[in-house]
Design a protein around this motif. Structure first.
Motif, mmCIF file in Angstrom:
data_model
loop_
_atom_site.group_PDB
_atom_site.id
_atom_site.type_symbol
_atom_site.label_atom_id
_atom_site.label_comp_id
_atom_site.label_asym_id
_atom_site.label_seq_id
_atom_site.Cartn_x
_atom_site.Cartn_y
_atom_site.Cartn_z
ATOM 1 N N SER A 29 0.710 -1.165 -0.062
ATOM 2 C CA SER A 29 0.273 0.019 0.270
ATOM 3 C C SER A 29 1.037 1.284 -0.039
ATOM 4 O O SER A 29 0.435 2.256 -0.560
ATOM 5 C CB SER A 29 -1.103 0.013 1.393
ATOM 6 O OG SER A 29 -0.201 0.228 2.421
ATOM 7 N N LYS A 30 1.908 1.114 0.571
ATOM 8 C CA LYS A 30 2.836 2.340 0.537
ATOM 9 C C LYS A 30 3.623 2.487 -0.832
ATOM 10 O O LYS A 30 3.798 3.565 -1.101
ATOM 11 C CB LYS A 30 4.099 1.987 1.604
ATOM 12 C CG LYS A 30 3.744 2.086 3.129
ATOM 13 C CD LYS A 30 4.744 1.826 3.951
ATOM 14 C CE LYS A 30 4.411 1.996 5.535
ATOM 15 N NZ LYS A 30 5.581 1.518 6.348
ATOM 16 N N SER A 33 0.535 4.056 -5.901
ATOM 17 C CA SER A 33 -0.001 5.291 -6.186
ATOM 18 C C SER A 33 -0.723 5.452 -7.412
ATOM 19 O O SER A 33 -0.699 4.575 -8.364
ATOM 20 C CB SER A 33 1.130 6.242 -6.179
ATOM 21 O OG SER A 33 2.132 6.056 -7.413
ATOM 22 N N TYR A 34 -1.463 6.442 -7.445
ATOM 23 C CA TYR A 34 -2.455 6.691 -8.651
ATOM 24 C C TYR A 34 -1.952 8.016 -9.460
ATOM 25 O O TYR A 34 -1.747 8.833 -8.710
ATOM 26 C CB TYR A 34 -3.868 6.744 -8.345
ATOM 27 C CG TYR A 34 -4.387 5.453 -7.572
ATOM 28 C CD1 TYR A 34 -5.267 4.728 -8.667
ATOM 29 C CD2 TYR A 34 -4.631 5.135 -6.502
ATOM 30 C CE1 TYR A 34 -5.585 3.485 -8.324
ATOM 31 C CE2 TYR A 34 -5.004 3.903 -5.958
ATOM 32 C CZ TYR A 34 -5.680 3.138 -6.844
ATOM 33 O OH TYR A 34 -6.251 1.858 -6.611
ATOM 34 N N LYS A 41 -7.451 7.103 -14.544
ATOM 35 C CA LYS A 41 -6.728 6.872 -13.472
ATOM 36 C C LYS A 41 -5.851 5.726 -13.673
ATOM 37 O O LYS A 41 -5.905 4.475 -14.091
ATOM 38 C CB LYS A 41 -7.417 6.691 -12.284
ATOM 39 C CG LYS A 41 -8.045 7.660 -11.469
ATOM 40 C CD LYS A 41 -8.571 7.438 -10.160
ATOM 41 C CE LYS A 41 -9.451 8.607 -9.699
ATOM 42 N NZ LYS A 41 -10.226 8.072 -8.424
ATOM 43 N N GLU A 43 -2.546 3.230 -12.108
ATOM 44 C CA GLU A 43 -1.862 2.667 -10.961
ATOM 45 C C GLU A 43 -0.371 2.473 -11.010
ATOM 46 O O GLU A 43 -0.084 2.178 -12.217
ATOM 47 C CB GLU A 43 -2.618 1.230 -10.581
ATOM 48 C CG GLU A 43 -3.893 1.342 -9.961
ATOM 49 C CD GLU A 43 -4.432 -0.047 -9.706
ATOM 50 O OE1 GLU A 43 -3.811 -0.984 -9.825
ATOM 51 O OE2 GLU A 43 -5.434 -0.106 -9.248
ATOM 52 N N HIS A 44 0.306 2.951 -10.277
ATOM 53 C CA HIS A 44 1.875 2.741 -10.401
ATOM 54 C C HIS A 44 2.340 2.186 -9.287
ATOM 55 O O HIS A 44 1.987 2.695 -7.864
ATOM 56 C CB HIS A 44 2.337 3.964 -10.649
ATOM 57 C CG HIS A 44 4.005 3.990 -10.882
ATOM 58 N ND1 HIS A 44 4.806 4.500 -9.742
ATOM 59 C CD2 HIS A 44 4.547 3.958 -12.027
ATOM 60 C CE1 HIS A 44 5.852 4.315 -10.252
ATOM 61 N NE2 HIS A 44 5.868 3.902 -11.421
#
Length: 47
Positions: A29-30, A33-34, A41, A43-44
């Motif tokens: 989760s850290k 990023s979007y 959108k 996701e990366h």
């Protein structure tokens, strides 16, 4: 049929996640990023 619904359900043991699982999810989760590109959108994952 009445016997099926009148039986007491067995108590399920409390399940605890492993430390490795919690660590993996927190790190994922850290790193996630979007980015907004136009109307999309993306996701990366920074790993």
């Amino acid at each position: 049929m009445a016997k099926i619904y009148s039986k007491k359900s067995l108590a399920t043991p409390k399940m605890q996640p492993k430390k490795e699982t919690v660590s993996f999810l927190l790190n994922y989760s850290k790193a996630l990023s979007y980015m907004k590109v136009g109307k999309m959108k993306i996701e990366h994952i920074a790993n």
